[in-house]
Scaffold this motif. Sequence first.
Motif: not given
Length: 338
Positions: A148-158, A160-175
């Motif tokens: 998953m990619i944050p829609k807002i820069y440096e969004e950290q609030r995830i 809980l189910p996503e923490i277990i099953h989804t890798h979070c990209l810290r950058s919102h700039n993704f091509d």
Amino acid sequence: MPSCIIVGCNNRTFRKSKKQEKIEEKQKITFHAGLQRQSSNCFIRDADSVQGALETALQTISPKSLIIPSLCLSSRTDAGVHALGNTAHVELENKYNTVYKSSEVKRYVNRYFAKCGHTIRLLECIPITHDFHVRFSCKSRTYLYRFMIPKIYEEQRISLPEIIHTHCLRSHNFDIDRVRRGIQLFMGTKDFTTFSAQTTSDRKIQYVRALQAFTLEEAQSLMPFDPLSKNFTYLHFTCKAKAFLYNQVRRMVGALIALGLGKITEKDITVMLQVPSHRNWNSCVTPVPPNGLHLLNVEYDPDELRRCTILQEEEQQKAPQLEELEWEEQQQGLQLKE
């Protein structure tokens, strides 16, 4: 007559921490350290692995197997990787020389898992002949990597189910478009030595593989009613092939994510493919964490599986005949006594 049974199950595995061990004690939830049994001795019970837990569960079925259950796995998943549909085969034999009923095996095994708090469930159980091999008969394996990619820069609030099953990209700039073009670099028959983790095994490894499918699709939140789920864009890679090398999917996805973040170029991926070597791995690329990886499906040729399946209807038809023979033997014995 020994019977081989192919089993299909789903499971969740985690990397254990001291905090998770305390959770296990309080909530009776078992976190598994991976799929493969940690001990090579089948006489030692191993509840920390999915294989060990399933082998222990198979010892609770009735009638009790005369052979200690030892699973042959179709696919091995590391700690932290989840499986929605994995398969294995196991040889069982009982004193009545009969084939185990699928419904009964599932009932005993899943009852054991629920009682012990294992995050494993036996989905299907099929009696098969010795002609079928769960690993060598496999036609394809499909993996999904979710991130998953944050829609807002440096969004950290995830959520809980996503923490277990989804890798979070810290950058919102993704091509995303660039990544989809980069996927085509992996298609066809390639030498994936660079995209596999180096092992200490003496076994000869075939590094030339061919991907049957590799896609990037937009996905949905696992818990859409959670307000935190709206803060991210969800995507998943789906990769299908007859077999994969150790860490191959996580390394390919890591390279493509690095491409989407602008850390590497298409040429860097091409060089890693054209000059296959464990030493040619680009230091700007990091293999993605295991929590986003899911084994979706293990596929077999339906005709081969049908041919090797022991039809339980035939076994049920034999049962009355055996009872009739036993009754006739008893009557003959009584007549001789008279």
